[in-house]
Write a protein that holds these residues in place. Structure first.
Motif, PDB file in Angstrom:
ATOM      1  N   MET A  43      31.662  41.751 -28.906  1.00  0.00           N
ATOM      2  CA  MET A  43      30.275  41.580 -29.334  1.00  0.00           C
ATOM      3  C   MET A  43      29.329  41.690 -28.143  1.00  0.00           C
ATOM      4  O   MET A  43      28.293  42.350 -28.219  1.00  0.00           O
ATOM      5  N   ILE A  44      29.687  41.065 -27.042  1.00  0.00           N
ATOM      6  CA  ILE A  44      28.854  41.130 -25.836  1.00  0.00           C
ATOM      7  C   ILE A  44      28.741  42.572 -25.348  1.00  0.00           C
ATOM      8  O   ILE A  44      27.648  43.042 -25.014  1.00  0.00           O
ATOM      9  N   ASP A  45      29.850  43.295 -25.327  1.00  0.00           N
ATOM     10  CA  ASP A  45      29.821  44.708 -24.916  1.00  0.00           C
ATOM     11  C   ASP A  45      28.874  45.519 -25.792  1.00  0.00           C
ATOM     12  O   ASP A  45      28.080  46.321 -25.293  1.00  0.00           O
ATOM     13  N   GLU A  46      28.958  45.323 -27.101  1.00  0.00           N
ATOM     14  CA  GLU A  46      28.110  46.077 -28.029  1.00  0.00           C
ATOM     15  C   GLU A  46      26.638  45.721 -27.845  1.00  0.00           C
ATOM     16  O   GLU A  46      25.779  46.602 -27.823  1.00  0.00           O
ATOM     17  N   LEU A  47      26.337  44.440 -27.704  1.00  0.00           N
ATOM     18  CA  LEU A  47      24.945  44.019 -27.517  1.00  0.00           C
ATOM     19  C   LEU A  47      24.368  44.572 -26.223  1.00  0.00           C
ATOM     20  O   LEU A  47      23.223  45.047 -26.193  1.00  0.00           O
ATOM     21  N   LEU A  48      25.145  44.533 -25.155  1.00  0.00           N
ATOM     22  CA  LEU A  48      24.659  45.068 -23.874  1.00  0.00           C
ATOM     23  C   LEU A  48      24.475  46.584 -23.932  1.00  0.00           C
ATOM     24  O   LEU A  48      23.514  47.118 -23.366  1.00  0.00           O
ATOM     25  N   THR A  49      25.373  47.267 -24.622  1.00  0.00           N
ATOM     26  CA  THR A  49      25.228  48.715 -24.771  1.00  0.00           C
ATOM     27  C   THR A  49      23.938  49.058 -25.489  1.00  0.00           C
ATOM     28  O   THR A  49      23.177  49.930 -25.049  1.00  0.00           O
ATOM     29  N   ILE A  50      23.665  48.361 -26.575  1.00  0.00           N
ATOM     30  CA  ILE A  50      22.445  48.628 -27.340  1.00  0.00           C
ATOM     31  C   ILE A  50      21.207  48.286 -26.509  1.00  0.00           C
ATOM     32  O   ILE A  50      20.231  49.038 -26.485  1.00  0.00           O
ATOM     33  N   PHE A  51      21.249  47.148 -25.824  1.00  0.00           N
ATOM     34  CA  PHE A  51      20.106  46.734 -25.013  1.00  0.00           C
ATOM     35  C   PHE A  51      19.797  47.744 -23.908  1.00  0.00           C
ATOM     36  O   PHE A  51      18.663  48.188 -23.751  1.00  0.00           O
ATOM     37  N   PHE A  52      20.811  48.116 -23.138  1.00  0.00           N
ATOM     38  CA  PHE A  52      20.569  49.019 -22.015  1.00  0.00           C
ATOM     39  C   PHE A  52      20.284  50.446 -22.473  1.00  0.00           C
ATOM     40  O   PHE A  52      19.509  51.151 -21.834  1.00  0.00           O
ATOM     41  N   ALA A  53      20.866  50.869 -23.576  1.00  0.00           N
ATOM     42  CA  ALA A  53      20.549  52.192 -24.114  1.00  0.00           C
ATOM     43  C   ALA A  53      19.088  52.231 -24.542  1.00  0.00           C
ATOM     44  O   ALA A  53      18.384  53.215 -24.311  1.00  0.00           O
ATOM     45  N   GLY A  54      18.623  51.145 -25.146  1.00  0.00           N
ATOM     46  CA  GLY A  54      17.222  51.078 -25.569  1.00  0.00           C
ATOM     47  C   GLY A  54      16.262  51.104 -24.397  1.00  0.00           C
ATOM     48  O   GLY A  54      15.213  51.754 -24.450  1.00  0.00           O
ATOM     49  N   SER A  55      16.610  50.428 -23.320  1.00  0.00           N
ATOM     50  CA  SER A  55      15.723  50.421 -22.165  1.00  0.00           C
ATOM     51  C   SER A  55      15.689  51.797 -21.500  1.00  0.00           C
ATOM     52  O   SER A  55      14.643  52.229 -21.015  1.00  0.00           O
ATOM     53  N   GLN A  56      16.812  52.495 -21.491  1.00  0.00           N
ATOM     54  CA  GLN A  56      16.834  53.853 -20.929  1.00  0.00           C
ATOM     55  C   GLN A  56      16.002  54.802 -21.778  1.00  0.00           C
ATOM     56  O   GLN A  56      15.294  55.658 -21.254  1.00  0.00           O
ATOM     57  N   THR A  57      16.090  54.653 -23.091  1.00  0.00           N
ATOM     58  CA  THR A  57      15.310  55.498 -23.993  1.00  0.00           C
ATOM     59  C   THR A  57      13.820  55.289 -23.750  1.00  0.00           C
ATOM     60  O   THR A  57      13.049  56.248 -23.664  1.00  0.00           O
ATOM     61  N   THR A  58      13.404  54.038 -23.614  1.00  0.00           N
ATOM     62  CA  THR A  58      11.999  53.726 -23.365  1.00  0.00           C
ATOM     63  C   THR A  58      11.557  54.276 -22.009  1.00  0.00           C
ATOM     64  O   THR A  58      10.471  54.858 -21.893  1.00  0.00           O
ATOM     65  N   ALA A  59      12.396  54.131 -21.007  1.00  0.00           N
ATOM     66  CA  ALA A  59      12.060  54.643 -19.678  1.00  0.00           C
ATOM     67  C   ALA A  59      11.917  56.161 -19.706  1.00  0.00           C
ATOM     68  O   ALA A  59      10.978  56.710 -19.114  1.00  0.00           O
ATOM     69  N   ASN A  60      12.815  56.840 -20.390  1.00  0.00           N
ATOM     70  CA  ASN A  60      12.745  58.299 -20.473  1.00  0.00           C
ATOM     71  C   ASN A  60      11.504  58.754 -21.238  1.00  0.00           C
ATOM     72  O   ASN A  60      10.849  59.720 -20.847  1.00  0.00           O
ATOM     73  N   ALA A  61      11.176  58.067 -22.314  1.00  0.00           N
ATOM     74  CA  ALA A  61       9.981  58.428 -23.085  1.00  0.00           C
ATOM     75  C   ALA A  61       8.720  58.231 -22.243  1.00  0.00           C
ATOM     76  O   ALA A  61       7.814  59.073 -22.263  1.00  0.00           O
ATOM     77  N   THR A  62       8.657  57.141 -21.506  1.00  0.00           N
ATOM     78  CA  THR A  62       7.505  56.865 -20.648  1.00  0.00           C
ATOM     79  C   THR A  62       7.388  57.913 -19.544  1.00  0.00           C
ATOM     80  O   THR A  62       6.295  58.412 -19.255  1.00  0.00           O
ATOM     81  N   GLN A  63       8.515  58.257 -18.951  1.00  0.00           N
ATOM     82  CA  GLN A  63       8.516  59.273 -17.895  1.00  0.00           C
ATOM     83  C   GLN A  63       8.029  60.611 -18.440  1.00  0.00           C
ATOM     84  O   GLN A  63       7.217  61.290 -17.809  1.00  0.00           O
ATOM     85  N   ASN A  64       8.495  61.002 -19.618  1.00  0.00           N
ATOM     86  CA  ASN A  64       8.073  62.265 -20.207  1.00  0.00           C
ATOM     87  C   ASN A  64       6.594  62.247 -20.580  1.00  0.00           C
ATOM     88  O   ASN A  64       5.899  63.251 -20.432  1.00  0.00           O
ATOM     89  N   LEU A  65       6.100  61.119 -21.051  1.00  0.00           N
ATOM     90  CA  LEU A  65       4.679  61.003 -21.370  1.00  0.00           C
ATOM     91  C   LEU A  65       3.836  61.193 -20.113  1.00  0.00           C
ATOM     92  O   LEU A  65       2.860  61.951 -20.122  1.00  0.00           O
TER      93      LEU A  65
END
Length: 94
Positions: A43-65
């Protein structure tokens, strides 16, 4: 290791607050799923994967903007004008 401990504490706290289980959020769903109920590490692995994947997605979107706005100053100015009109001017006292 500290991040895993924080997530573990959140899971433990949520388990103790039985009234919170069933809220419909991701952690509640995972706590009710037999796949995760016996192994907190999974469960911890899955939660951390989702959390860090989401932060990378946000960072990439901000960078592209930012890149897009640097390449198109007319869009940047349009955004700044709208922010000024809708946010700055209504609350500005000077």
């Amino acid at each position: 290791m500290a991040v895993r401990n924080v997530v573990r504490q959140v899971i433990d706290t949520r388990r103790k607050q039985q009234t919170e289980i069933g809220r419909g959020d991701l952690l509640s769903i995972m706590l009710g799923d037999p796949m995760f109920s016996e192994n907190d590490e999974v469960m911890i692995d899955e939660l951390l994967t989702i959390f860090f994947a989401g932060s990378q997605t946000t960072a990439n979107a901000t960078q592209n903007l930012i890149l897009h706005l640097l390449q198109h100053p007319e869009y940047e100015q349009a955004i700044l004008d709208e922010l000024d009109f809708k946010i700055v001017k209504p609350y500005c006292i000077f």
